[in-house]
Design a protein around this motif. Structure first.
Motif, PDB file in Angstrom:
ATOM      1  N   THR A  19      15.668  65.941  58.180  1.00 51.95           N
ATOM      2  CA  THR A  19      14.935  65.295  58.318  1.00 51.95           C
ATOM      3  C   THR A  19      13.687  66.674  57.893  1.00 51.95           C
ATOM      4  O   THR A  19      12.683  66.244  56.490  1.00 51.95           O
ATOM      5  N   ASP A  31      18.461  55.755  50.350  1.00 54.50           N
ATOM      6  CA  ASP A  31      19.437  55.958  49.253  1.00 54.50           C
ATOM      7  C   ASP A  31      17.937  57.278  48.822  1.00 54.50           C
ATOM      8  O   ASP A  31      18.545  57.895  48.229  1.00 54.50           O
ATOM      9  N   ALA A  32      17.364  57.692  48.972  1.00 54.58           N
ATOM     10  CA  ALA A  32      16.061  59.084  49.039  1.00 54.58           C
ATOM     11  C   ALA A  32      17.238  59.584  49.628  1.00 54.58           C
ATOM     12  O   ALA A  32      16.686  60.877  49.085  1.00 54.58           O
ATOM     13  N   LEU A  33      17.236  59.875  51.481  1.00 60.13           N
ATOM     14  CA  LEU A  33      17.749  60.931  51.424  1.00 60.13           C
ATOM     15  C   LEU A  33      19.323  60.999  50.576  1.00 60.13           C
ATOM     16  O   LEU A  33      19.951  62.330  50.542  1.00 60.13           O
ATOM     17  N   ARG A  34      20.198  59.971  50.008  1.00 56.94           N
ATOM     18  CA  ARG A  34      21.216  60.716  49.710  1.00 56.94           C
ATOM     19  C   ARG A  34      21.054  61.095  48.638  1.00 56.94           C
ATOM     20  O   ARG A  34      21.948  62.506  48.173  1.00 56.94           O
ATOM     21  N   LYS A  35      20.086  61.187  47.411  1.00 59.22           N
ATOM     22  CA  LYS A  35      19.569  61.803  46.180  1.00 59.22           C
ATOM     23  C   LYS A  35      18.594  62.791  46.814  1.00 59.22           C
ATOM     24  O   LYS A  35      19.844  63.970  45.641  1.00 59.22           O
ATOM     25  N   ALA A  36      18.456  63.578  47.761  1.00 60.70           N
ATOM     26  CA  ALA A  36      17.687  64.977  48.323  1.00 60.70           C
ATOM     27  C   ALA A  36      18.885  64.969  48.648  1.00 60.70           C
ATOM     28  O   ALA A  36      19.060  66.258  48.315  1.00 60.70           O
ATOM     29  N   ASP A  81      22.600  64.603  47.217  1.00 58.38           N
ATOM     30  CA  ASP A  81      23.258  64.776  45.977  1.00 58.38           C
ATOM     31  C   ASP A  81      24.107  64.147  46.746  1.00 58.38           C
ATOM     32  O   ASP A  81      24.976  64.945  46.256  1.00 58.38           O
ATOM     33  N   ASP A 105      10.395  59.555  58.561  1.00 57.65           N
ATOM     34  CA  ASP A 105      11.886  58.899  57.841  1.00 57.65           C
ATOM     35  C   ASP A 105      11.705  58.454  56.340  1.00 57.65           C
ATOM     36  O   ASP A 105      10.777  58.086  56.028  1.00 57.65           O
ATOM     37  N   TYR A 106      12.706  58.092  55.774  1.00 65.07           N
ATOM     38  CA  TYR A 106      13.568  58.096  54.600  1.00 65.07           C
ATOM     39  C   TYR A 106      14.396  57.325  54.802  1.00 65.07           C
ATOM     40  O   TYR A 106      15.270  57.138  55.251  1.00 65.07           O
ATOM     41  N   PRO A 107      14.131  56.678  53.447  1.00 65.78           N
ATOM     42  CA  PRO A 107      15.579  54.950  52.867  1.00 65.78           C
ATOM     43  C   PRO A 107      16.385  55.872  52.788  1.00 65.78           C
ATOM     44  O   PRO A 107      16.308  57.442  52.213  1.00 65.78           O
TER      45      PRO A 107
END
Length: 183
Positions: A105, A141-146, A148, A137-139
């Protein structure tokens, strides 16, 4: 009772300094083979140490480890993360059932080149976000979006140094492969 094991080749990929050598070492039941070399001053012109300033070595060919499970033996091949070593990519993924892509991250954008390689090769994969002490730390969903990621692509958090965490990442990949093969 048969003692035969089905051989399975898996590749561990990711950008420079993400923990591929570390996770292979945490997973392997044998002393892993690695091709670590000391970073030199000349390499600073090529390898971006931003976010990994304390890194002193780099993989120059492959890491290799083995993990035997009931009925299967996993052969783990760690791929070097720098662009200049991508000539090895096609040979490393030949015959592989899947790829575990490590991400960081602190340097999430560095993951895109590896994800492109994996997707262009048409290989099944899962993403494991390796946690470092200074990682934000990111949730999920945010990682999945980042990143793609397709909603079906497994995304797990891990600590590449911890064998249990490393195994959980590998299990996510193997279960994903199994689901895709059986569907």
């Amino acid at each position: 009772m048969s003692t035969e094991h089905i051989p399975v080749k898996l590749v561990i990929a990711g950008p420079f300094g993400v923990g591929k050598t570390t996770i292979v070492g945490a997973l392997s039941e044998i002393k892993p083979l690695n091709t670590e070399e000391v970073l030199t001053q000349a390499g600073t012109m090529v390898d971006d140490l931003t976010g990994v300033n304390e890194k002193t070595t780099t993989t120059t060919a492959i890491d290799f480890g083995r993990l035997t499970l009931p009925g299967v033996v996993l052969y783990l091949f760690g791929a070097p993360g720098q662009t200049r070593f991508q000539v090895l990519w096609n040979e490393l993924v030949r015959g592989a059932l899947g790829v575990l892509v490590l991400a960081d991250t602190r340097r999430i954008d560095d993951s895109f080149a590896v994800l492109d390689l994996v997707e262009n090769a048409g290989i099944r994969y899962a993403v494991a976000v390796n946690h470092f002490p200074d990682s934000p730390d990111y949730p999920p969903d945010a990682l999945r979006k980042a990143l793609d990621l397709d909603p079906r692509t497994p995304l797990v958090m891990c600590d590449a140094r911890d064998p249990a965490s490393a195994r959980a990442s590998l299990i996510a990949l193997v279960e994903h492969i199994r689901e895709l093969v059986l569907s």
